[in-house]
Design a protein around this motif. Structure first.
Motif, PDB file in Angstrom:
ATOM      1  N   LYS A   1       0.804  -1.227   0.000  1.00  0.00           N
ATOM      2  CA  LYS A   1       0.000   0.000   0.000  1.00  0.00           C
ATOM      3  C   LYS A   1       0.839   1.280   0.000  1.00  0.00           C
ATOM      4  N   GLU A   2       2.160   1.158   0.204  1.00  0.00           N
ATOM      5  CA  GLU A   2       2.969   2.375   0.159  1.00  0.00           C
ATOM      6  C   GLU A   2       2.799   3.042  -1.200  1.00  0.00           C
ATOM      7  N   ARG A   3       3.116   4.322  -1.284  1.00  0.00           N
ATOM      8  CA  ARG A   3       3.005   5.023  -2.560  1.00  0.00           C
ATOM      9  C   ARG A   3       4.363   5.057  -3.258  1.00  0.00           C
ATOM     10  N   GLY A   4       4.325   5.066  -4.595  1.00  0.00           N
ATOM     11  CA  GLY A   4       5.547   5.276  -5.366  1.00  0.00           C
ATOM     12  C   GLY A   4       6.215   3.996  -5.835  1.00  0.00           C
TER      13      GLY A   4
ATOM     14  N   GLY B   1       8.606  10.912  -4.968  1.00  0.00           N
ATOM     15  CA  GLY B   1       7.250  10.364  -4.883  1.00  0.00           C
ATOM     16  C   GLY B   1       6.673   9.944  -6.223  1.00  0.00           C
TER      17      GLY B   1
ATOM     18  N   SER C   1       2.667   5.482  -8.684  1.00  0.00           N
ATOM     19  CA  SER C   1       1.325   5.441  -8.074  1.00  0.00           C
ATOM     20  C   SER C   1       0.388   6.435  -8.753  1.00  0.00           C
TER      21      SER C   1
ATOM     22  N   GLU D   1       1.761  -1.414 -11.458  1.00  0.00           N
ATOM     23  CA  GLU D   1       0.643  -0.591 -10.965  1.00  0.00           C
ATOM     24  C   GLU D   1      -0.657  -0.908 -11.702  1.00  0.00           C
TER      25      GLU D   1
END
Ligand SMILES: [Zn+2]
Length: 395
Positions: A57-60, A80, A83, A225
């Motif tokens: 679930k982390e971004r990037g 960043g 995502s 993604e």
């Protein structure tokens, strides 16, 4: 994620198959072929749960760091990137009865294009390799991304662009503190100049053809993604291509997911070019294995106006991937590019650059040709934001 490490183990030449260890290398020292990063997939499967990995679930992009070619145990240099949203199209092609048409919106990356994925990996690799400066050739977007990530990494950066690159992009490159060099000629001339500086000064060359085997790996995170968001593999993916490393890497990402037992199929890859510079499409239509350079690029889609002058083998690598996937290569005319760019903004609320609009126009083309059939799904990757070439309305 601290303490985890990539299982990157080196490169394999896409032409002669020879293997090379991690280190400062661009093309194959034996034959000059472009390189493909290799990983210890066995160890990958033993150390992570693949379902947990894809669902992180982390971004990037760095949540997928095990399959990126950076080995150091440190926090990555990042802005960043990744995502990005996958948006279902509601309006622009509704007359074509395509139930599942998705737009992967790469315009919302930190410097407004997909190039941030590659450049983030590249500056981290530069740190791994102990290099003190970076250089690139660019039609604009790579230069913007390289300048930003070099600033973030504290590395001096030179950017070579061909004359005629949109003024907005030049201003942004300067704003990030990079040294900007405008080269008379086309992208191929800028490419040669950047290569010269890389050799003279020992700067890491971040040019986004297939030249830098580290940076191109960042592109495959687009595939991870898309898979994570759709919960599966789309039937088709349409991508604007100059040399085509995004298309190739995206397909590699899906192949990795299939090899790991996660994906049940592979997408058909569609390479999209402008009719005014379409060396890969020409080879595809003529059923050639080789790609010949394009004599005089003339298109409003400056981001993909790559004549492949000194590295036609890069185009051949993309062509092989398109064919292997059972995909297609299509070229879009100038008026259509501009019209689709305008309609994407007015009907879907997406302001994309001219090059990116080709990926949406291609969906219409595939439908007309009967390749994209009713009930099939397709993702168009819109690669860059329109604000960077807003004044580009004609050639
Ligand atoms: Zn080789």
């Amino acid at each position: 994620m601290k303490g985890e490490i990539s299982i990157f183990i080196g490169f394999e030449c896409t032409q002669c198959g020879r293997r090379h260890p991690p280190g400062l290398v661009y093309q194959c020292p034996e034959c000059g072929g472009s390189l493909d990063a290799r990983y210890d997939y066995e160890r990958f499967r033993q150390t992570v749960s693949i379902r947990d990995w894809i669902g992180r679930k982390e971004r990037g992009i760095w949540k997928y760091r095990e399959l990126l070619p950076v080995r150091a145990r440190r926090e990555p240099i990042t802005l960043g990137e990744g995502s990005t949203p996958l948006i279902k199209s509601h309006s622009i092609l509704k007359n074509l009865n395509i139930e599942n048409f998705w737009i992967k919106n790469e315009t919302v990356n930190p410097t407004l294009s997909f190039k941030d994925r590659a450049q983030s990996v590249a500056v981290n690799a530069a740190k791994d390799l102990g290099l003190g400066s970076v250089v690139c050739a660019s039609t604009g977007n790579t230069g913007v991304a390289a300048a930003a990530y070099a600033a973030r990494a504290g590395l001096p950066c030179s950017v070579y662009v061909p004359a005629g690159t949109p003024d907005e992009k030049l201003r942004i490159i300067r704003a990030f503190g990079a040294e900007l060099r405008i080269v008379e000629g086309n992208y191929g001339d800028a490419y040669a100049e950047a290569g010269g500086e890389s050799v003279r000064r020992g700067a890491f060359n971040l040019t986004s053809t297939y030249l830098n085997p580290y940076s191109i790996e960042g592109n495959k995170t687009v595939a991870y993604e898309i898979f994570a968001e759709l919960g599966g593999v789309p039937d088709w993916i349409a991508i604007p291509v100059g040399a085509g490393p995004l298309l190739d890497a995206c397909y590699k990402g899906f192949r990795e997911l299939k090899a790991a037992g996660l994906a049940g199929s592979l997408p058909r890859m569609v390479g999209v070019q402008a009719q005014g510079c379409a060396p890969i499409v020409r080879a595809f239509e003529n059923e050639d294995d080789q790609v010949r350079p394009w004599d005089a690029p003339r298109t409003v889609a400056s981001g993909i106006a790559d004549p492949l002058t000194t590295y036609p083998a890069d185009g051949a690598r993309t062509l092989r991937t398109i064919r292997e996937s059972g995909g297609a290569a299509v070229a879009i005319g100038e008026e259509e590019i501009v019209r689709f760019r305008e309609r994407l903004a007015a009907e879907e609320g997406l302001l994309v650059e001219t090059s990116a609009a080709t990926a949406v126009a291609a969906v219409s083309r595939l439908r007309e040709r009967g390749l994209l059939q009713e009930g099939q799904s397709i993702v168009s990757v819109v690669t860059g934001h329109g604000v960077k070439d807003l004044t580009a309305t004609t050639i």
